[in-house]
Design a protein around this motif. Structure first.
Motif, PDB file in Angstrom:
ATOM      1  N   SER A 132     -33.808 -10.383 -10.939  1.00 27.62           N
ATOM      2  CA  SER A 132     -33.752 -10.623 -12.384  1.00 27.62           C
ATOM      3  C   SER A 132     -32.373 -10.389 -12.992  1.00 27.62           C
ATOM      4  CB  SER A 132     -34.775  -9.732 -13.098  1.00 27.62           C
ATOM      5  OG  SER A 132     -34.504  -8.356 -12.841  1.00 27.62           O
ATOM      6  N   GLU A 133     -31.384 -10.005 -12.182  1.00 29.21           N
ATOM      7  CA  GLU A 133     -30.035  -9.781 -12.721  1.00 29.21           C
ATOM      8  C   GLU A 133     -29.469 -11.074 -13.302  1.00 29.21           C
ATOM      9  OE1 GLU A 133     -28.053  -7.115 -13.105  1.00 29.21           O
ATOM     10  OE2 GLU A 133     -29.609  -5.759 -12.360  1.00 29.21           O
ATOM     11  N   ASP A 134     -28.779 -10.950 -14.435  1.00 28.50           N
ATOM     12  CA  ASP A 134     -28.184 -12.098 -15.112  1.00 28.50           C
ATOM     13  C   ASP A 134     -26.714 -12.192 -14.725  1.00 28.50           C
ATOM     14  OD1 ASP A 134     -27.271 -14.072 -16.757  1.00 28.50           O
ATOM     15  OD2 ASP A 134     -27.905 -13.148 -18.632  1.00 28.50           O
ATOM     16  N   PHE A 135     -26.357 -13.216 -13.980  1.00 28.71           N
ATOM     17  CA  PHE A 135     -24.970 -13.396 -13.539  1.00 28.71           C
ATOM     18  C   PHE A 135     -24.267 -14.507 -14.321  1.00 28.71           C
ATOM     19  CE2 PHE A 135     -27.027 -11.884  -9.458  1.00 28.71           C
ATOM     20  CZ  PHE A 135     -26.573 -10.577  -9.594  1.00 28.71           C
ATOM     21  N   SER A 136     -24.741 -14.798 -15.516  1.00 30.40           N
ATOM     22  CA  SER A 136     -24.190 -15.865 -16.340  1.00 30.40           C
ATOM     23  C   SER A 136     -23.031 -15.349 -17.200  1.00 30.40           C
ATOM     24  CB  SER A 136     -25.282 -16.438 -17.237  1.00 30.40           C
ATOM     25  OG  SER A 136     -25.627 -15.488 -18.239  1.00 30.40           O
ATOM     26  N   TYR A 137     -22.543 -16.242 -18.060  1.00 29.83           N
ATOM     27  CA  TYR A 137     -21.492 -15.853 -19.001  1.00 29.83           C
ATOM     28  C   TYR A 137     -21.913 -14.666 -19.867  1.00 29.83           C
ATOM     29  CZ  TYR A 137     -19.306 -20.445 -18.084  1.00 29.83           C
ATOM     30  OH  TYR A 137     -18.727 -21.542 -17.506  1.00 29.83           O
ATOM     31  N   ALA A 138     -23.213 -14.492 -20.077  1.00 30.08           N
ATOM     32  CA  ALA A 138     -23.693 -13.410 -20.933  1.00 30.08           C
ATOM     33  C   ALA A 138     -23.243 -12.051 -20.422  1.00 30.08           C
ATOM     34  CB  ALA A 138     -25.219 -13.456 -21.031  1.00 30.08           C
ATOM     35  N   ARG A 139     -23.082 -11.924 -19.121  1.00 26.94           N
ATOM     36  CA  ARG A 139     -22.684 -10.642 -18.544  1.00 26.94           C
ATOM     37  C   ARG A 139     -21.257 -10.280 -18.944  1.00 26.94           C
ATOM     38  NH1 ARG A 139     -25.573  -8.547 -14.242  1.00 26.94           N
ATOM     39  NH2 ARG A 139     -24.701  -6.703 -13.204  1.00 26.94           N
ATOM     40  N   VAL A 140     -20.356 -11.227 -18.869  1.00 33.44           N
ATOM     41  CA  VAL A 140     -18.966 -10.958 -19.234  1.00 33.44           C
ATOM     42  C   VAL A 140     -18.813 -10.882 -20.750  1.00 33.44           C
ATOM     43  CG1 VAL A 140     -18.120 -13.353 -19.301  1.00 33.44           C
ATOM     44  CG2 VAL A 140     -16.585 -11.535 -18.631  1.00 33.44           C
ATOM     45  N   ASP A 141     -19.654 -11.608 -21.476  1.00 31.62           N
ATOM     46  CA  ASP A 141     -19.628 -11.508 -22.937  1.00 31.62           C
ATOM     47  C   ASP A 141     -20.039 -10.115 -23.381  1.00 31.62           C
ATOM     48  OD1 ASP A 141     -19.528 -12.766 -25.691  1.00 31.62           O
ATOM     49  OD2 ASP A 141     -21.629 -12.156 -25.625  1.00 31.62           O
ATOM     50  N   ARG A 142     -21.052  -9.563 -22.729  1.00 29.79           N
ATOM     51  CA  ARG A 142     -21.493  -8.198 -23.052  1.00 29.79           C
ATOM     52  C   ARG A 142     -20.369  -7.200 -22.801  1.00 29.79           C
ATOM     53  NH1 ARG A 142     -25.457  -7.924 -19.772  1.00 29.79           N
ATOM     54  NH2 ARG A 142     -25.400  -5.973 -18.598  1.00 29.79           N
ATOM     55  N   PHE A 143     -19.693  -7.351 -21.672  1.00 31.30           N
ATOM     56  CA  PHE A 143     -18.554  -6.489 -21.369  1.00 31.30           C
ATOM     57  C   PHE A 143     -17.481  -6.595 -22.454  1.00 31.30           C
ATOM     58  CE2 PHE A 143     -14.202  -6.628 -19.687  1.00 31.30           C
ATOM     59  CZ  PHE A 143     -14.042  -5.310 -19.288  1.00 31.30           C
ATOM     60  N   ALA A 144     -17.167  -7.805 -22.880  1.00 33.23           N
ATOM     61  CA  ALA A 144     -16.120  -8.011 -23.889  1.00 33.23           C
ATOM     62  C   ALA A 144     -16.491  -7.347 -25.212  1.00 33.23           C
ATOM     63  CB  ALA A 144     -15.877  -9.505 -24.088  1.00 33.23           C
ATOM     64  N   ARG A 145     -17.763  -7.404 -25.576  1.00 26.64           N
ATOM     65  CA  ARG A 145     -18.201  -6.758 -26.814  1.00 26.64           C
ATOM     66  C   ARG A 145     -18.058  -5.244 -26.719  1.00 26.64           C
ATOM     67  NH1 ARG A 145     -23.145  -6.987 -27.398  1.00 26.64           N
ATOM     68  NH2 ARG A 145     -23.951  -8.349 -25.741  1.00 26.64           N
ATOM     69  N   PHE A 146     -18.350  -4.682 -25.548  1.00 23.11           N
ATOM     70  CA  PHE A 146     -18.184  -3.242 -25.368  1.00 23.11           C
ATOM     71  C   PHE A 146     -16.711  -2.850 -25.488  1.00 23.11           C
ATOM     72  CE2 PHE A 146     -22.134  -3.328 -22.408  1.00 23.11           C
ATOM     73  CZ  PHE A 146     -22.967  -3.318 -23.503  1.00 23.11           C
ATOM     74  N   VAL A 147     -15.832  -3.632 -24.862  1.00 22.02           N
ATOM     75  CA  VAL A 147     -14.396  -3.358 -24.920  1.00 22.02           C
ATOM     76  C   VAL A 147     -13.883  -3.446 -26.357  1.00 22.02           C
ATOM     77  CG1 VAL A 147     -12.127  -4.293 -24.296  1.00 22.02           C
ATOM     78  CG2 VAL A 147     -13.895  -4.027 -22.541  1.00 22.02           C
ATOM     79  N   ALA A 148     -14.432  -4.388 -27.116  1.00 25.04           N
ATOM     80  CA  ALA A 148     -13.988  -4.578 -28.497  1.00 25.04           C
ATOM     81  C   ALA A 148     -14.418  -3.446 -29.424  1.00 25.04           C
ATOM     82  CB  ALA A 148     -14.522  -5.907 -29.025  1.00 25.04           C
ATOM     83  N   GLY A 149     -15.347  -2.615 -28.960  1.00 21.64           N
ATOM     84  CA  GLY A 149     -15.781  -1.489 -29.780  1.00 21.64           C
ATOM     85  C   GLY A 149     -17.031  -1.760 -30.590  1.00 21.64           C
ATOM     86  N   GLU A 150     -17.741  -2.848 -30.275  1.00 19.60           N
ATOM     87  CA  GLU A 150     -18.988  -3.110 -30.988  1.00 19.60           C
ATOM     88  C   GLU A 150     -20.039  -2.070 -30.596  1.00 19.60           C
ATOM     89  OE1 GLU A 150     -20.366  -7.106 -30.780  1.00 19.60           O
ATOM     90  OE2 GLU A 150     -18.358  -7.975 -31.020  1.00 19.60           O
ATOM     91  N   PRO A 151     -20.981  -1.781 -31.488  1.00 17.40           N
ATOM     92  CA  PRO A 151     -21.969  -0.736 -31.204  1.00 17.40           C
ATOM     93  C   PRO A 151     -22.792  -1.033 -29.961  1.00 17.40           C
ATOM     94  CG  PRO A 151     -21.978  -1.300 -33.527  1.00 17.40           C
ATOM     95  CD  PRO A 151     -21.119  -2.321 -32.849  1.00 17.40           C
TER      96      PRO A 151
END
Length: 352
Positions: A132-151
Motif C-alpha cells: 500500500s506504499e505510495d511511490f507517486s509524486y505525492a510522496r515527494v510533495d509531502r516531503f517538500a511541504r514538511f521542508v517548507a515548514g507547513e504544519p
C-alpha cells in the motif's frame, strides 16, 4: 571554438562514491577528499549519487554532514535520492539539520517511483505496508511541504514542566525549500517539477515521448524547454527555476597515457547502449564525452540540451581510482570550465 550564447554560470560534479566492501571507510574518505579538492578548485557544487544495498553511498545525508565540516563554500547535493526508500518526515528533519550545519549549502535532488528490485527488499523495507506504499509524486510533495515548514499536526505547545512541542518539522531551515531539485527523465516529470516549484536535474538518462524521435540531445532540449514554459506558467519568479544538466565528461588534458587508455576502454564499453533506445520505455543514454577540453567544449556547444542550460553537474565515471578523479576534476576546473565561459569561485584563504 563556437561562442556560447549562454556562458556557463555554475560548474558542479557528481560522484557515486564507490568503496571496497572489505574497507568501506577508505572509499568514504576518498569521496570527502574529492569534495575538498572540488572546493579548492573553485567548483560551485558537489553532488552525491544515492545507492542502496550496493557499494556506493547509501547515506548522502551523513556524507554531506561530514563534508560540510570540511568545506566552507561549495554547495552539496544529492542526485538523486529515491524517495521510495525514505520516510518524508524523517528525511525532512535530517536535511534541515545538515542544511543548518552547512550554512545553507544543501541542494537535495529527489525522484519518485518504486524502489529498484522492490520485490527483493519490500518485506524488510515496509514489512506491514509494502503493498500500500505510495511511490507517486505525492510522496515527494509531502516531503517538500514538511521542508517548507507547513504544519504536520495540530498539536503544539508546552507539556509538563520542560517539554516543548512544535506543529512543524524542527529544525526549520529557511531557504531549503527553494533549493529542492527533481531528477526528471521525462517531459511529464519535468512539467510536474516546474508546476510544483522544484528545480530541474536533467541527467544522461532520459525517456522520450512516444511521438518523439529517439535523439538524446533533442529530447533533452524539449524536456528542458517544457520545464521552463511550465515554470513561467506557474508564475515562478524569473531565474528562480534552475536547470542543471549532468553528462559524463572525461577531459584528458593532463591524463597520463595509461589513464587515457583506461578512459577510452571505459567509454568504448558503454557506447553500445547509446546507439538505440533501451527497454519498453525506450530509455536513452547519452554518450560519454572524452577528449581534450577543447574537443569536449566543441561537442557541448553543439549539444541541443547543453545549449539550454547555464549550470552543469558533470558526472564522474564509475570505478575509477582516486588519482583519476583528481586529474579529471583538475582539468574540468582549470581548462574545460573556462573554455565554456565559466570562472572558478573565489577560494577562501585561511587568515595568517
Amino acid at each position: 571554438m563556437p561562442v556560447s550564447p549562454r556562458p556557463l554560470r555554475k560548474l558542479g560534479f557528481l560522484t557515486i562514491g564507490l568503496f571496497d566492501p572489505a574497507d568501506p571507510a577508505a572509499g568514504h574518505e576518498s569521496t570527502l577528499q574529492i569534495i575538498e579538492l572540488g572546493e579548492r578548485l573553485g567548483f560551485d557544487s558537489a553532488w552525491l549519487r544515492h545507492r542502496h544495498l550496493q557499494f556506493g553511498i547509501s547515506s548522502p545525508v551523513a556524507m554531506m554532514a561530514a563534508a560540510s565540516q570540511r568545506s566552507s563554500r561549495i554547495e552539496l547535493g544529492t542526485a538523486v535520492t529515491p524517495m521510495g526508500w525514505e520516510n518524508p518526515l524523517r528525511l525532512a528533519e535530517d536535511l534541515a539539520t545538515v542544511d543548518l550545519l552547512s550554512g545553507g549549502r544543501i541542494n537535495p535532488g529527489l525522484s519518485v517511483g518504486e524502489p529498484m528490485h522492490y520485490d527483493t527488499v519490500k518485506d524488510e523495507l515496509y514489512p506491514n505496508s509494502s503493498a500500500s506504499e505510495d511511490f507517486s509524486y505525492a510522496r515527494v510533495d509531502r516531503f517538500a511541504r514538511f521542508v517548507a515548514g507547513e504544519p504536520v499536526r495540530a498539536f503544539s505547545g508546552r507539556q509538563g514542566v520542560v517539554e516543548e512541542f512544535s506543529d512543524r518539522v524542527e529544525p526549520h531551515s529557511p531557504g531549503l525549500r527553494e533549493r529542492l531539485w527533481y531528477g526528471a527523465g521525462s517531459r511529464r516529470s519535468a512539467v510536474w517539477a516546474a508546476a510544483n516549484g522544484f528545480n530541474l536535474l536533467s541527467s544522461s538518462v532520459i525517456f522520450p515521448d512516444e511521438d518523439q524521435d529517439p535523439v538524446f540531445a533533442l529530447v533533452q532540449q524539449s524536456q528542458i524547454r517544457a520545464y521552463r514554459e511550465a515554470a513561467a506558467a506557474s508564475l515562478q519568479a524569473p531565474g528562480s527555476a534552475r536547470v542543471s544538466q549532468g553528462l559524463v565528461v572525461i577531459p584528458t588534458d593532463s591524463a597520463s597515457s595509461s589513464q587515457r587508455e583506461k578512459y577510452k576502454q571505459y567509454v568504448h564499453e558503454r557506447l553500445p547502449r547509446t546507439r538505440a533506445p533501451q527497454g519498453p520505455r525506450r530509455m536513452l543514454f547519452a554518450p560519454d564525452l572524452i577528449g581534450t577540453s577543447d574537443q569536449i567544449a566543441e561537442q557541448l556547444y553543439a549539444h541541443a540540451g547543453f545549449q539550454e542550460v547555464d549550470e552543469v553537474a558533470f558526472a564522474l565515471p564509475f570505478s575509477f581510482d582516486h588519482e583519476d578523479y583528481a586529474q579529471i576534476l583538475t582539468d574540468m576546473a582549470t581548462t574545460l570550465g573556462p573554455a565554456l565561459g565559466w570562472s572558478p569561485a573565489e577560494v577562501a584563504r585561511d587568515p595568517q
